[in-house]
Write a protein that holds these residues in place. Structure first.
Motif, mmCIF file in Angstrom:
data_model
loop_
_atom_site.group_PDB
_atom_site.id
_atom_site.type_symbol
_atom_site.label_atom_id
_atom_site.label_comp_id
_atom_site.label_asym_id
_atom_site.label_seq_id
_atom_site.Cartn_x
_atom_site.Cartn_y
_atom_site.Cartn_z
ATOM 1 N N UNK A 189 -0.710 9.577 30.973
ATOM 2 C CA UNK A 189 -0.489 10.613 29.960
ATOM 3 C C UNK A 189 0.924 10.564 29.398
ATOM 4 N N UNK A 190 1.873 10.108 30.227
ATOM 5 C CA UNK A 190 3.280 10.110 29.810
ATOM 6 C C UNK A 190 3.963 8.837 30.288
ATOM 7 N N UNK A 191 4.772 8.279 29.424
ATOM 8 C CA UNK A 191 5.544 7.062 29.704
ATOM 9 C C UNK A 191 7.011 7.428 29.644
ATOM 10 N N UNK A 192 7.738 7.252 30.764
ATOM 11 C CA UNK A 192 9.145 7.630 30.841
ATOM 12 C C UNK A 192 10.020 6.400 31.063
ATOM 13 N N UNK A 193 11.143 6.344 30.352
ATOM 14 C CA UNK A 193 12.024 5.180 30.399
ATOM 15 C C UNK A 193 13.398 5.591 29.896
ATOM 16 N N UNK A 194 14.353 4.677 29.991
ATOM 17 C CA UNK A 194 15.635 4.896 29.327
ATOM 18 C C UNK A 194 15.901 3.835 28.273
ATOM 19 N N UNK A 195 15.793 2.564 28.635
ATOM 20 C CA UNK A 195 16.211 1.476 27.747
ATOM 21 C C UNK A 195 15.269 1.276 26.572
ATOM 22 N N UNK A 196 15.851 1.181 25.392
ATOM 23 C CA UNK A 196 15.090 0.898 24.178
ATOM 24 C C UNK A 196 15.079 -0.620 24.000
ATOM 25 N N UNK A 197 14.153 -1.285 24.706
ATOM 26 C CA UNK A 197 14.164 -2.743 24.798
ATOM 27 C C UNK A 197 12.795 -3.316 24.477
ATOM 28 N N UNK A 198 12.726 -4.656 24.428
ATOM 29 C CA UNK A 198 11.449 -5.305 24.154
ATOM 30 C C UNK A 198 10.413 -4.979 25.227
ATOM 31 N N UNK A 199 10.831 -4.954 26.480
ATOM 32 C CA UNK A 199 9.869 -4.646 27.543
ATOM 33 C C UNK A 199 9.363 -3.213 27.427
ATOM 34 N N UNK A 200 10.225 -2.294 27.025
ATOM 35 C CA UNK A 200 9.792 -0.918 26.801
ATOM 36 C C UNK A 200 8.745 -0.867 25.694
ATOM 37 N N UNK A 201 9.015 -1.596 24.610
ATOM 38 C CA UNK A 201 8.063 -1.636 23.493
ATOM 39 C C UNK A 201 6.728 -2.223 23.933
ATOM 40 N N UNK A 202 6.787 -3.283 24.753
ATOM 41 C CA UNK A 202 5.562 -3.943 25.210
ATOM 42 C C UNK A 202 4.744 -3.024 26.107
ATOM 43 N N UNK A 203 5.416 -2.376 27.050
ATOM 44 C CA UNK A 203 4.703 -1.476 27.960
ATOM 45 C C UNK A 203 4.149 -0.282 27.203
ATOM 46 N N UNK A 204 4.949 0.279 26.300
ATOM 47 C CA UNK A 204 4.484 1.410 25.501
ATOM 48 C C UNK A 204 3.250 1.066 24.686
ATOM 49 N N UNK A 205 3.242 -0.103 24.063
ATOM 50 C CA UNK A 205 2.085 -0.531 23.279
ATOM 51 C C UNK A 205 0.871 -0.729 24.185
ATOM 52 N N UNK A 206 1.084 -1.309 25.359
ATOM 53 C CA UNK A 206 -0.009 -1.536 26.313
ATOM 54 C C UNK A 206 -0.643 -0.205 26.724
ATOM 55 N N UNK A 207 0.185 0.787 27.028
ATOM 56 C CA UNK A 207 -0.323 2.085 27.454
ATOM 57 C C UNK A 207 -0.988 2.841 26.313
ATOM 58 N N UNK A 208 -0.428 2.701 25.112
ATOM 59 C CA UNK A 208 -0.966 3.418 23.955
ATOM 60 C C UNK A 208 -2.377 2.948 23.609
ATOM 61 N N UNK A 209 -2.653 1.683 23.858
ATOM 62 C CA UNK A 209 -3.989 1.167 23.587
ATOM 63 C C UNK A 209 -5.041 1.851 24.449
ATOM 64 N N UNK A 210 -4.639 2.302 25.622
ATOM 65 C CA UNK A 210 -5.568 2.965 26.535
ATOM 66 C C UNK A 210 -5.615 4.467 26.320
ATOM 67 N N UNK A 211 -4.563 5.016 25.709
ATOM 68 C CA UNK A 211 -4.508 6.455 25.456
ATOM 69 C C UNK A 211 -3.691 6.705 24.207
#
Length: 366
Positions: free
Chosen positions: A101-123
């Motif tokens: 339901x929630x994705x928490x992070x600090x760094x605005x990086x490529x890996x953050x973007x990749x993980x966020x996109x991966x999670x968004x596809x599921x929710x």
């Protein structure tokens, strides 16, 4: 309803904050954590987290190569498309264990973007949140989502996602978890994290996670100098080793201990004949949470680790920032820290700065 939260940690202070969140605000939620290879010994730390059942799930993830670009233009371009498409170099089953339901992070990086996109596809109702990395991270967080402040590769990811209609993690960012909400000037709503000294259970957990034996900690020297990156990154050396030697000349070499920066492989302080902390590879925040330093004096040119932890503790030693005694003009690595420190010391921000000083005279430390 019990929400499901995924937290990504690239540094150990980020992990300390996430552990504090699990002990307090997220106590009743399902929390999974990914610790990346940005930090030393991360695999062992993940094993410790699992053994202690600190979270509902914990995993190790390799993202350093993706975030820093690897070698060669082809790898850098491949990283952009990996981030844009939500693909990671390694397979992480934890990401697919539940729908988060929630994705928490600090760094605005490529890996953050990749993980966020991966999670968004599921929710597609995913909420993204940032948490602080220190009091000096608030300015970075306030600029979150500002296109002009992105790295060139992150700009490319942003534009590609924009062109293909994909959601971006920082577009979904709604909350900023921090210890001092009044100091945050960004667009997200703030959530106050309870201070560390309010939770004894947290201290015990940290000691176990980082395998700290409190009885074996010995800090006989009254003065402890914390080095930063100023002598080996960012351009012209600022003279930290010379500053430490001057301090040793004033207080006695036997009364000074140097906590070397984790990325410093030069052995310059050791070659200068100074006493080096044998626990330099252990996060200082974890050590200070498990040892009474109230009678000590902490010294540094620009290291923010001494500021971060001491703002969060009710009882702390005297702390002196001594960068006015260094030649900082030709070093870009220390510039952001100094700018943030200037605002902290010279602006009315409501921070508990009692016992924390900015000094232009070495004699002040006596």
């Amino acid at each position: 309803m019990r929400k499901k939260v995924l937290c990504v940690c690239n540094t150990y202070f980020q992990l300390l904050t996430v552990i504090q969140l699990k002990h307090t605000l997220l106590r009743n939620d399902y929390v999974a954590v990914l610790v990346s290879d940005h930090s030393k010994n991360a695999r062992q730390i993940v094993r410790n987290l699992k053994a202690l059942n600190c979270f509902e799930a914990a995993g190790f993830i390799e993202t350093k190569g993706l975030d820093y670009g690897g070698h060669g233009m082809i790898k850098k371009i491949a990283g952009i498309f990996s981030a844009k498409n939500g693909k990671l170099d390694c397979e992480v089953h934890l990401l697919d264990a539940v729908v988060f339901d929630e994705f928490m992070y600090f760094n605005n990086s490529l890996s953050t973007a990749a993980i966020g996109e991966h999670l968004y596809r599921k929710n597609n109702g995913l909420v993204c949140s940032q948490y602080e990395e220190s009091i000096l991270s608030y300015d970075i967080a306030a600029g979150h989502g500002n296109f002009r402040k992105l790295s060139n590769r992150m700009k490319a990811v942003y534009l590609l996602q924009l062109a293909t209609g994909k959601k971006r993690a920082f577009d979904l960012c709604q909350k900023f978890y921090c210890y001092y909400p009044d100091c945050y000037k960004g667009k997200c709503s703030t959530v106050k994290i309870p201070l560390l000294n309010e939770n004894e259970e947290f201290r015990k957990t940290i000691a176990k996670v980082f395998q700290i034996e409190k009885s074996s900690l010995e800090y006989e020297q009254k003065y402890i100098f914390f080095s930063s990156v100023g002598d080996f990154e960012g351009g012209h050396p600022i003279g930290e080793v010379d500053l430490a030697k001057r301090i040793a000349g004033l207080v006695g070499k036997e009364n000074l201990l140097v906590k070397v920066h984790p990325r410093d492989n030069t052995r310059a302080f050791e070659k200068a004949g100074l006493n080096i902390d044998k626990n330099s590879d252990v996060p200082w925040e974890a050590i200070q949470l498990n040892y009474d330093f109230s009678s000590h004096v902490f010294l540094t040119a620009t290291s923010t680790s001494v500021l971060t932890i001491n703002l969060l503790l009710e009882k702390h030693p005297k702390v002196y920032f001594l960068y006015p005694l260094c030649d900082v003009a030709g070093n870009k690595a220390v510039k952001p820290s100094i700018e943030a420190l200037e605002r902290i010391f010279y602006e009315d921000n409501g921070l508990p700065l009692s016992g924390i000083y900015l000094s232009k005279r070495l004699s002040d430390i006596l």
